[in-house]
Design a protein around this motif. Structure first.
Motif, PDB file in Angstrom:
ATOM      1  N   ARG A  93      26.498  50.700  32.517  1.00 62.06           N
ATOM      2  CA  ARG A  93      26.906  50.703  33.919  1.00 62.06           C
ATOM      3  C   ARG A  93      26.085  49.718  34.752  1.00 62.06           C
ATOM      4  O   ARG A  93      26.636  48.967  35.572  1.00 62.06           O
ATOM      5  N   ILE A  94      24.782  49.701  34.540  1.00 61.18           N
ATOM      6  CA  ILE A  94      23.933  48.802  35.333  1.00 61.18           C
ATOM      7  C   ILE A  94      23.805  47.433  34.667  1.00 61.18           C
ATOM      8  O   ILE A  94      23.075  46.572  35.149  1.00 61.18           O
ATOM      9  N   ARG A  95      24.498  47.239  33.543  1.00 63.51           N
ATOM     10  CA  ARG A  95      24.609  45.983  32.820  1.00 63.51           C
ATOM     11  C   ARG A  95      23.279  45.546  32.213  1.00 63.51           C
ATOM     12  O   ARG A  95      23.079  44.368  31.923  1.00 63.51           O
ATOM     13  N   GLU A 245      28.715  37.132  31.831  1.00 66.53           N
ATOM     14  CA  GLU A 245      28.304  36.917  33.221  1.00 66.53           C
ATOM     15  C   GLU A 245      26.892  37.435  33.422  1.00 66.53           C
ATOM     16  O   GLU A 245      26.550  38.523  32.980  1.00 66.53           O
ATOM     17  N   GLU A 246      26.084  36.639  34.084  1.00 65.42           N
ATOM     18  CA  GLU A 246      24.687  37.006  34.268  1.00 65.42           C
ATOM     19  C   GLU A 246      24.510  37.825  35.540  1.00 65.42           C
ATOM     20  O   GLU A 246      25.227  37.655  36.526  1.00 65.42           O
ATOM     21  N   ILE A 247      23.521  38.695  35.528  1.00 65.48           N
ATOM     22  CA  ILE A 247      23.174  39.469  36.711  1.00 65.48           C
ATOM     23  C   ILE A 247      22.144  38.686  37.499  1.00 65.48           C
ATOM     24  O   ILE A 247      21.173  38.163  36.943  1.00 65.48           O
ATOM     25  N   GLY A 248      22.372  38.598  38.790  1.00 64.35           N
ATOM     26  CA  GLY A 248      21.442  37.851  39.624  1.00 64.35           C
ATOM     27  C   GLY A 248      20.101  38.542  39.755  1.00 64.35           C
ATOM     28  O   GLY A 248      19.935  39.699  39.391  1.00 64.35           O
ATOM     29  N   LYS A 305      19.078  46.979  44.343  1.00 63.96           N
ATOM     30  CA  LYS A 305      20.229  47.058  45.241  1.00 63.96           C
ATOM     31  C   LYS A 305      19.852  47.359  46.680  1.00 63.96           C
ATOM     32  O   LYS A 305      20.627  47.081  47.603  1.00 63.96           O
ATOM     33  N   ARG A 306      18.691  47.997  46.859  1.00 61.05           N
ATOM     34  CA  ARG A 306      18.260  48.439  48.198  1.00 61.05           C
ATOM     35  C   ARG A 306      19.340  49.309  48.840  1.00 61.05           C
ATOM     36  O   ARG A 306      19.599  49.227  50.039  1.00 61.05           O
ATOM     37  N   GLU A 313      25.260  57.133  43.094  1.00 63.35           N
ATOM     38  CA  GLU A 313      26.641  57.263  42.633  1.00 63.35           C
ATOM     39  C   GLU A 313      26.793  56.724  41.214  1.00 63.35           C
ATOM     40  O   GLU A 313      27.532  57.279  40.399  1.00 63.35           O
ATOM     41  N   ASP A 314      26.067  55.631  40.906  1.00 63.82           N
ATOM     42  CA  ASP A 314      26.141  55.036  39.572  1.00 63.82           C
ATOM     43  C   ASP A 314      25.554  55.945  38.497  1.00 63.82           C
ATOM     44  O   ASP A 314      25.926  55.850  37.319  1.00 63.82           O
ATOM     45  N   THR A 315      24.626  56.829  38.905  1.00 60.24           N
ATOM     46  CA  THR A 315      24.005  57.710  37.907  1.00 60.24           C
ATOM     47  C   THR A 315      25.004  58.701  37.319  1.00 60.24           C
ATOM     48  O   THR A 315      24.730  59.310  36.282  1.00 60.24           O
ATOM     49  N   ASP A 316      26.170  58.836  37.949  1.00 60.54           N
ATOM     50  CA  ASP A 316      27.186  59.737  37.402  1.00 60.54           C
ATOM     51  C   ASP A 316      27.639  59.265  36.015  1.00 60.54           C
ATOM     52  O   ASP A 316      28.105  60.075  35.209  1.00 60.54           O
TER      53      ASP A 316
END
Length: 469
Positions: A93-95, A245-248, A305-306, A313-316
């Motif tokens: 999810r967090i890539r 795709e890279e994560i910034g 993300k700040r 929500e992503d932890t779901d």
């Protein structure tokens, strides 16, 4: 006695047939196990569950036995498997998984020697299986990232495809569901009381799996060179051009995110080394390591993300991932139910008595050999050995005890054989994915994978017997 053997033969035949036909056998294992328990009850035997308490109604007792197995397994190995499924899902999810793959593949892309790339990519792919445990998913990622690099460097598509098809084999990890299951089973014995997945992997599994990986890397190197010289390579029908795709973020954040998927393993290794070197008493279980890593990952996401609301929500996805791992737990319970049924009608006791006759006669290799051959047959015909292995986990200790051999001489060869021979089956998902991506016949892929994998099976089997028998 005749009915006992007849019922056992029919039950085993049905399960094997369903395995070969690649059908989901969980319900069948449950049904056959319950049916065997009813046969045992009608024959005047008791349900073979330790300290079993009857419901007071005989016709309900087999169902209570199943419920008891669910409660027992879910609170032990099942819970660990659920936790691992959740963490893997959150890393996706967090890539973070993508960053780890990208970080490892980038230096490999700079290697220009085709021959050096063969063992390097094979070993790197197996290392990445720690992050992406699914052989099919890992193959898809490698086809989209490293496959174009290998072909561009001059490697034949068949060689590149064979390496990718064998990228997830026997990497020693305490996070593997098969290792968790067998460690939990061994922990119930007097000899291995309290054994953790980390102890099982770092004390025993690694002694066989790491040398096996090196042998297979060498076998890949020589076999692929041999096949390429014979002109067995081919031009790709289509080449995956998808780029990851890279994560910034800064280099520091990318480094941290590359580590996150491997953090539970690093923590377990660190704790194990401390115990072995300086005698520090630290009991770090897999589930605690996963929870700690999960909390660190949440903190990293909040900083990146700040946005606390979005991060939470992503932890779901962690809990959704736990649900996604439930079929593995159900398969464990189903296998245990089936074994309880076989034990209840007395067939396991009969097998133990039969094997006791060869105990101490220098025939200890027979049981591991038979189980590895059975695994090979099922895996090659069905493309998967997972179901067979999990169904056999509850049987390993009693069968090994009856044969008078160390249970490790049975559990390790059987587990490793299933993982290795998957790439030798033309109907396995990973082989079909690779073959479809490079526009080749699965049989030609198997021709490239068979020699390295069979070499690995032979080496690991002999090594296991030398060390543990």
């Amino acid at each position: 006695m005749v009915m006992m053997y007849f019922a056992a033969m029919i039950a085993v035949a049905i399960v094997i047939a369903m395995l070969i036909k690649k059908m989901d056998i969980k319900i069948s294992l449950f049904f056959m196990g319950i049916l065997l328990m009813y046969i045992a009850i009608f024959s005047g035997r008791e349900i073979a569950v330790p300290d079993f308490t009857s419901t007071g109604r005989t016709w309900l007792d087999p169902l209570k036995a199943v419920a008891d197995q669910f409660k027992s397994i879910i609170t032990s190995s099942g819970f660990i498997i659920l936790m691992l499924g959740g963490y893997s899902s959150y890393m996706t999810r967090i890539r973070a998984n993508e960053i780890t793959v990208h970080a490892l593949m980038r230096p490999i892309a700079g290697i220009q020697s085709i021959h050096i790339l063969i063992p390097v990519v094979f070993l790197a792919g197996n290392f990445l299986s720690l992050v992406v445990p699914s052989a099919s998913n890992l193959a898809i990622i490698l086809l989209a990232t490293i496959y174009p690099v290998m072909v561009k460097a001059g490697m034949s598509p068949l060689t590149a495809g064979a390496i990718i098809a064998t990228s997830a084999t026997v990497m020693p990890t305490p996070l593997g569901s098969d290792n968790v299951a067998i460690a939990a089973e061994l922990a119930n014995t007097a000899e291995f009381s309290g054994l953790t997945p980390s102890d099982y992997v770092f004390k025993y599994h690694i002694l066989v799996s790491v040398p096996t990986l090196l042998i297979m890397a060498l076998a890949h190197y020589f076999w692929q060179k041999h096949e390429d010289k014979r002109g067995k390579g081919c031009l790709p029908a289509s080449k995956p051009e998808e780029k990851m795709e890279e994560i910034g973020g800064s280099a520091a954040f990318r480094t941290v995110y590359a580590i996150l998927p491997l953090l539970p393993i690093f923590l377990l290794i660190f704790a194990f080394i401390l115990q072995r070197t300086v005698g520090v008493t630290i009991t770090l279980s897999v589930e605690v390591a996963v929870l700690f890593s999960f909390l660190i990952s949440i903190l990293c996401e909040i900083i990146r993300k700040r946005n606390v609301k979005e991060t939470l929500e992503d932890t779901d996805s962690f809990f959704s991932g736990m649900g996604g791992a439930m079929p593995i737990v159900a398969l464990l319970v189903a296998g245990t139910t089936f074994v309880v049924g076989l034990q209840s009608i007395g067939i396991i006791e009969a097998l133990q008595n039969a094997m006791a006759g060869i105990s101490g006669q220098g025939m200890g290799f027979v049981l591991p050999l038979v189980m590895v051959l059975l695994t090979a047959l099922i895996v090659i015909l069905s493309g998967s050995g997972t179901a067979l292995f999990f169904a056999m986990v509850p049987l390993m200790v009693p069968l090994a005890g009856a044969a008078g051999i160390n249970v490790l001489a049975l559990s390790i060869p059987m587990a490793l054989a299933g993982n290795l021979l998957r790439a030798v089956s033309p109907v396995s998902a990973v082989v079909m994915i690779v073959a479809g991506s490079i526009g080749e016949d699965p049989v030609r892929i198997v021709r490239r994978t068979a020699v390295p994998m069979i070499a690995g099976v032979l080496f690991m089997f002999v090594t296991s017997l030398i060390i543990f028998l």
